[in-house]
Design an enzyme around this catalytic site. Structure first.
Site, short mmCIF file in Angstrom:
data_model
loop_
_atom_site.label_atom_id
_atom_site.label_comp_id
_atom_site.label_asym_id
_atom_site.label_seq_id
_atom_site.Cartn_x
_atom_site.Cartn_y
_atom_site.Cartn_z
N SER A 169 0.82 -1.22 0.00
CA SER A 169 0.00 0.00 0.00
C SER A 169 0.85 1.26 0.00
O SER A 169 0.33 2.38 0.09
CB SER A 169 -0.93 0.00 1.21
N THR A 207 -1.27 3.18 4.81
CA THR A 207 -0.29 4.27 4.68
C THR A 207 0.82 4.15 5.71
O THR A 207 0.55 3.83 6.86
CB THR A 207 -1.01 5.60 5.02
N THR A 211 -3.69 6.71 9.59
CA THR A 211 -3.78 5.69 8.54
C THR A 211 -5.21 5.18 8.51
O THR A 211 -5.89 5.18 9.53
CB THR A 211 -2.80 4.53 8.81
N GLY A 212 -5.67 4.77 7.34
CA GLY A 212 -7.03 4.25 7.26
C GLY A 212 -7.79 4.87 6.12
O GLY A 212 -7.20 5.31 5.12
N THR A 251 1.86 6.94 0.60
CA THR A 251 0.88 5.90 0.29
C THR A 251 0.60 5.85 -1.21
O THR A 251 0.85 6.84 -1.92
CB THR A 251 -0.46 6.17 1.03
N ARG A 294 -8.54 10.70 -7.42
CA ARG A 294 -8.87 10.68 -5.99
C ARG A 294 -7.60 10.91 -5.15
O ARG A 294 -6.57 10.29 -5.36
CB ARG A 294 -9.51 9.34 -5.63
N1 GLY Z 1 -5.02 6.74 4.21
C1 GLY Z 1 -4.65 6.58 2.89
C2 GLY Z 1 -5.72 6.88 1.93
O1 GLY Z 1 -6.89 6.70 2.23
O2 GLY Z 1 -5.41 7.29 0.84
#
Ligand code: GLY
Length: 345
Positions: free
Chosen positions: A73, A205, A256-257, A223, A233
């Protein structure tokens, strides 16, 4: 020693260690990062130990993840978007000067955190995006390369074969929960509720905080975002106060998330401000997660926090499949990276 006596001594030792060396004990310098990305922690720690600054530590730590792709990721070859392309988001923040450098939707350049630092140090801007960010990077000496790998191509072709599921479109025609695009606007059927189709493994991330001996703080993220995202996006990671935040008069935080949700509530900024007001890092992290839960009880996410004295903590939202969050710490007590965990609530 009898087994009974051994067990008693062990229990006594555990009590002593817990009382006198609680989790998050303060020693400086400190490196803390999301997830068990141990080599990233080690790279940041070695950088600090060899005289590098907190910014150097965060850059080198996150860059290690970009090279190793961590769990897929971070860096090239992960999270292909709807068109199969991998794009990268990253940021770095200097808690002494409050300068930020960030890139979003970066194409064809592997070292996103390096480009983010170049934005901070070689422009008066904060955030560069897309193709223009890549052109900037090339001008600054970064090499343009294809970020696609066999693995990312395979993820993409499986997604196409599965009628483009999961899918992040809504209120379009044809029905995005059954069909691939191209899409056109459809009736507004779904307004607020985000579908829980976000795989917890698709947003891991790296977020990192480094604090030096004098309490200088830097924070950063890197990330490749969200797998099958709509092209263009951008998540929370390159947004100051969302993905990470640093202020050498208070502390640092990194999240993160599910960035689409988390960036709406600026959890890293909130956590740092709470630490400024006197909250300990664990409480600040918890409050930042609670704030998001108020609006999105089912969101997937976690945050790490550290203050300028070297105390640290973490918190996460408990959802099916995610009840414990793992993170890494190196400080003058541990030296080598230590795996830590926190129960989600
Ligand atoms: N936390 C990384 C993302 O949603 O892009």
């Amino acid at each position: 020693m009898s087994m009974q006596r051994f067990c008693r001594v062990k229990m006594l030792l555990t009590i002593v260690i817990t009382l006198f060396f609680p989790l998050g004990r303060a020693t400086l310098p400190l490196v803390i990062n999301t997830w068990p990305f141990k080599n990233a922690t080690a790279a940041a720690w070695t950088t600090l130990q060899s005289g590098g600054s907190v910014l150097d530590a965060v850059e080198k730590g996150c860059a290690r993840c970009e090279v190793e792709q961590c769990d897929g990721s971070v860096g090239y070859g992960g999270s292909p978007d709807e068109s199969g392309e991998t794009t990268l988001d990253a940021m770095i923040m200097n808690g002494d000067t409050m300068e930020v450098g960030a890139v979003a939707g970066l194409r064809r350049i592997k070292n996103a955190i390096g480009v983010a630092r170049a934005v901070m140090e070689r422009t008066d801007h904060t955030l560069l995006v897309g193709d223009s960010a890549s052109v900037f990077a090339e001008n600054m000496g970064f090499i343009a390369e294809d970020l696609t790998t066999n693995k990312s191509m395979n993820i993409f072709s499986q997604w196409l074969k599965g009628n483009c599921q999961p899918n992040y479109r809504k209120n379009v025609f044809p029905d995005p929960s059954k069909s691939c695009g191209p899409y056109k606007p459809g009736a507004i059927l779904r307004q607020n509720k985000r579908e829980q189709h976000t795989n917890t493994r698709s947003h891991d991330t790296i977020g990192m905080i480094a604090v030096d001996q004098d309490g200088r703080v830097a924070a950063g993220t890197s990330t490749n975002g969200l797998t099958h995202k709509v092209p263009g996006r951008v998540g929370d990671s390159p947004i100051a106060g969302a993905g990470a935040y640093a202020d050498s008069s208070a502390g640092g935080a990194a999240a993160t998330g599910d960035g689409d949700i988390m960036m709406r509530l600026l959890p890293s900024y909130l956590a740092v401000e709470l630490m400024r007001a006197g909250a300990d890092p664990s409480a600040a992290c918890k409050a930042a997660i609670s704030r998001i839960k108020t609006h999105y009880s089912e969101f997937f996410g976690a945050i790490i926090c550290a203050n300028t004295t070297g105390h640290y903590g973490a918190a996460c939202n408990k959802v099916p499949g995610f009840s414990q969050f793992h993170y890494m710490v190196s400080n003058s007590e541990s030296g080598a990276p230590l795996l830590k965990s926190v129960d989600c609530f």
